[in-house]
Design an enzyme around this catalytic site. Structure first.
Site, PDB file in Angstrom:
ATOM      1  N   GLY A  87       0.825  -1.218   0.000  1.00 42.76           N
ATOM      2  CA  GLY A  87       0.000   0.000   0.000  1.00 42.76           C
ATOM      3  C   GLY A  87       0.850   1.254   0.000  1.00 42.76           C
ATOM      4  CB  ALA A 122      -2.306   6.329  -1.414  1.00 42.92           C
ATOM      5  N   GLY A 123      -1.220   7.573   1.079  1.00 42.48           N
ATOM      6  CA  GLY A 123      -1.429   7.608   2.521  1.00 42.48           C
ATOM      7  C   GLY A 123      -0.276   7.128   3.386  1.00 42.48           C
ATOM      8  CG  ASP A 172      -4.935  -7.160  -6.345  1.00 44.48           C
ATOM      9  OD1 ASP A 172      -5.158  -7.152  -5.110  1.00 44.48           O
ATOM     10  OD2 ASP A 172      -5.847  -7.151  -7.197  1.00 44.48           O
ATOM     11  CB  SER A 214      -7.879   0.119  12.634  1.00 42.65           C
ATOM     12  OG  SER A 214      -8.825   1.123  12.945  1.00 42.65           O
ATOM     13  CE1 TYR A 244     -10.465  -0.929   7.923  1.00 44.70           C
ATOM     14  CE2 TYR A 244     -11.260   0.343   9.802  1.00 44.70           C
ATOM     15  CZ  TYR A 244     -10.242   0.006   8.917  1.00 44.70           C
ATOM     16  OH  TYR A 244      -9.001   0.595   9.030  1.00 44.70           O
TER      17      TYR A 244
HETATM   18  N1  LIG Z   1      -6.641   6.624   7.590  1.00 46.85           N
HETATM   19  C1  LIG Z   1      -7.122   6.155   8.730  1.00 46.85           C
HETATM   20  O1  LIG Z   1      -7.860   6.863   9.441  1.00 46.85           O
HETATM   21  C2  LIG Z   1      -6.728   4.791   9.218  1.00 46.85           C
HETATM   22  C3  LIG Z   1      -6.853   4.522  10.585  1.00 46.85           C
HETATM   23  C4  LIG Z   1      -6.495   3.270  11.060  1.00 46.85           C
HETATM   24  C5  LIG Z   1      -5.993   2.323  10.202  1.00 46.85           C
HETATM   25  N2  LIG Z   1      -5.891   2.592   8.874  1.00 46.85           N
HETATM   26  C6  LIG Z   1      -5.337   1.529   8.012  1.00 46.85           C
HETATM   27  O2  LIG Z   1      -4.122   1.980   7.468  1.00 46.85           O
HETATM   28  C7  LIG Z   1      -3.871   1.375   6.208  1.00 46.85           C
HETATM   29  C8  LIG Z   1      -3.565   2.457   5.187  1.00 46.85           C
HETATM   30  O3  LIG Z   1      -4.633   3.380   5.163  1.00 46.85           O
HETATM   31  P1  LIG Z   1      -4.501   4.815   4.469  1.00 46.85           P
HETATM   32  O4  LIG Z   1      -5.255   5.758   5.331  1.00 46.85           O
HETATM   33  O5  LIG Z   1      -3.113   5.102   4.112  1.00 46.85           O
HETATM   34  O6  LIG Z   1      -5.414   4.530   3.156  1.00 46.85           O
HETATM   35  P2  LIG Z   1      -5.187   4.944   1.619  1.00 46.85           P
HETATM   36  O7  LIG Z   1      -4.634   6.324   1.503  1.00 46.85           O
HETATM   37  O8  LIG Z   1      -6.496   4.628   0.963  1.00 46.85           O
HETATM   38  O9  LIG Z   1      -4.066   3.915   1.119  1.00 46.85           O
HETATM   39  C9  LIG Z   1      -4.359   2.536   1.007  1.00 46.85           C
HETATM   40  C10 LIG Z   1      -3.233   1.852   0.252  1.00 46.85           C
HETATM   41  O10 LIG Z   1      -3.545   0.460   0.158  1.00 46.85           O
HETATM   42  C11 LIG Z   1      -3.341   0.054  -1.184  1.00 46.85           C
HETATM   43  N3  LIG Z   1      -4.215  -1.069  -1.521  1.00 46.85           N
HETATM   44  C12 LIG Z   1      -5.567  -1.161  -1.376  1.00 46.85           C
HETATM   45  N4  LIG Z   1      -5.985  -2.338  -1.843  1.00 46.85           N
HETATM   46  C13 LIG Z   1      -4.883  -3.008  -2.290  1.00 46.85           C
HETATM   47  C14 LIG Z   1      -4.678  -4.265  -2.900  1.00 46.85           C
HETATM   48  N5  LIG Z   1      -5.695  -5.093  -3.178  1.00 46.85           N
HETATM   49  N6  LIG Z   1      -3.418  -4.633  -3.217  1.00 46.85           N
HETATM   50  C15 LIG Z   1      -2.377  -3.804  -2.969  1.00 46.85           C
HETATM   51  N7  LIG Z   1      -2.504  -2.589  -2.399  1.00 46.85           N
HETATM   52  C16 LIG Z   1      -3.753  -2.207  -2.080  1.00 46.85           C
HETATM   53  C17 LIG Z   1      -3.638   1.286  -2.040  1.00 46.85           C
HETATM   54  O11 LIG Z   1      -2.894   1.227  -3.264  1.00 46.85           O
HETATM   55  P3  LIG Z   1      -3.490   0.907  -4.713  1.00 46.85           P
HETATM   56  O12 LIG Z   1      -4.890   1.445  -4.760  1.00 46.85           O
HETATM   57  O13 LIG Z   1      -2.529   1.612  -5.639  1.00 46.85           O
HETATM   58  O14 LIG Z   1      -3.395  -0.576  -4.826  1.00 46.85           O
HETATM   59  C18 LIG Z   1      -3.061   2.392  -1.160  1.00 46.85           C
HETATM   60  O15 LIG Z   1      -1.681   2.529  -1.414  1.00 46.85           O
HETATM   61  C19 LIG Z   1      -5.101   0.525   5.920  1.00 46.85           C
HETATM   62  O16 LIG Z   1      -4.833  -0.813   6.289  1.00 46.85           O
HETATM   63  C20 LIG Z   1      -6.172   1.126   6.817  1.00 46.85           C
HETATM   64  O17 LIG Z   1      -7.167   0.189   7.153  1.00 46.85           O
HETATM   65  C21 LIG Z   1      -6.226   3.811   8.350  1.00 46.85           C
END
Ligand SMILES: NC(=O)c1ccc[n+]([C@@H]2O[C@H](COP(=O)([O-])OP(=O)(O)OC[C@H]3O[C@@H](n4cnc5c(N)ncnc54)[C@H](OP(=O)(O)O)[C@@H]3O)[C@@H](O)[C@H]2O)c1
Length: 250
Positions: free
Chosen positions: A9, A12-13, A56, A136, A149
């Protein structure tokens, strides 16, 4: 020799922020995701120490090929950051989409597990390595609309602890990092499918940033080899626990 980190991942993010931070700590980073253009943009920013990898995590063949590529290009993986993940929807369970549930389980549970299953034996063989899973607060604290989730992140939490139990006697470390509300990523846009609704989630708050999460990853990874940080739960000050709800007859 610089240490090798595989960050899922990374397009992004959190994953992009973790990649930047680990490179600043001296790691060579393999950044995996589906969107190659995003990974290439990160490569242009970070230089030749960042290696884009199209993967993926929901596709077994893609994970197998990607991990084989990394292990043939480098001696072994020192740090696996299992960050790829997503939430879809906020509907109550009785109204939720099975397709959304399916995708969350395929990504957050099966995808992450597949990475662990593929990478862990090499770490044990080398008696060295660290798996950092991104869980999370939703894995410990229930909330309305969190249903599947939160359940996927509870799985990540328990898998992380159970791995520690199995890895007893080895030098391989496992950490689960559990962030709360975090802004500046694509998470809420993906979850709600609408940038305006996503922006409203953070309105009037001072949420965590992706750099705060990257900081936690870098900290656990740079403790002395004898130290295993099991779990880190971090929230913005503006987020706290709500009480239990009681429904009263009208
Ligand atoms: N933001 C929050 O508030 C928060 C809080 C707690 C935990 N989290 C967790 O933190 C992690 C990252 O979240 P984020 O906020 O950075 O979200 P994000 O900006 O949406 O980034 C998610 C990343 O996961 C990748 N991804 C999604 N599906 C995938 C797949 N099938 N294969 C490979 N890569 C995949 C996406 O890349 P591609 O689309 O290019 O594949 C992207 O790089 C997640 O596990 C999320 O549940 C987030």
């Amino acid at each position: 020799m610089s240490k090798i980190a595989l960050v899922t991942g990374a397009s992004a993010g959190f994953g992009a922020a973790i990649s930047r931070r680990l490179m600043a700590e001296g790691y060579t980073v393999v950044g995996a995701a589906r969107r190659l253009d995003r990974l290439q943009a990160l490569r242009a920013e970070l230089g030749s120490g960042f290696h884009p990898l199209v993967m993926d995590v929901t596709d077994a063949a893609s994970v197998e090929q990607g991990c084989a590529q990394v292990t043939s290009d480098f001696d072994g993986i020192d740090l696996l950051v299992n960050n790829a993940g997503l939430a879809l929807g906020v509907a109550p369970a009785q109204d939720a989409s099975m397709a959304d549930w399916d995708r969350m389980i395929a990504t957050n549970v099966l995808g992450l597990t597949r990475l662990v299953h593929t990478i862990l034996p090499g770490m044990v063989r080398r008696n060295q390595g660290h798996i950092v899973n991104i869980g999370s607060v939703a894995g410990s604290h229930p909330y309305p609309g969190g249903n599947v989730y939160g359940a996927t992140k509870a799985y990540v939490r328990q898998l992380s602890l159970n791995l520690r139990a199995d890895l007893w006697g080895t030098q391989v470390r496992v950490t689960n990092i559990e962030p709360g509300l975090c802004g500046g990523t694509e998470f809420s846009v993906v979850r709600l499918g609408d940038p305006e609704r996503a922006a409203a989630v953070y309105q009037g708050t001072d949420p965590l940033t992706a750099d705060d999460v990257a900081d936690a990853v870098a900290w656990v990874a740079t403790r002395p080899a004898r130290v295993n940080i099991n779990t880190i739960e971090l929230m913005p000050v503006s987020q706290a626990f709500a009480g239990l709800r009681i429904h009263r007859r009208t």
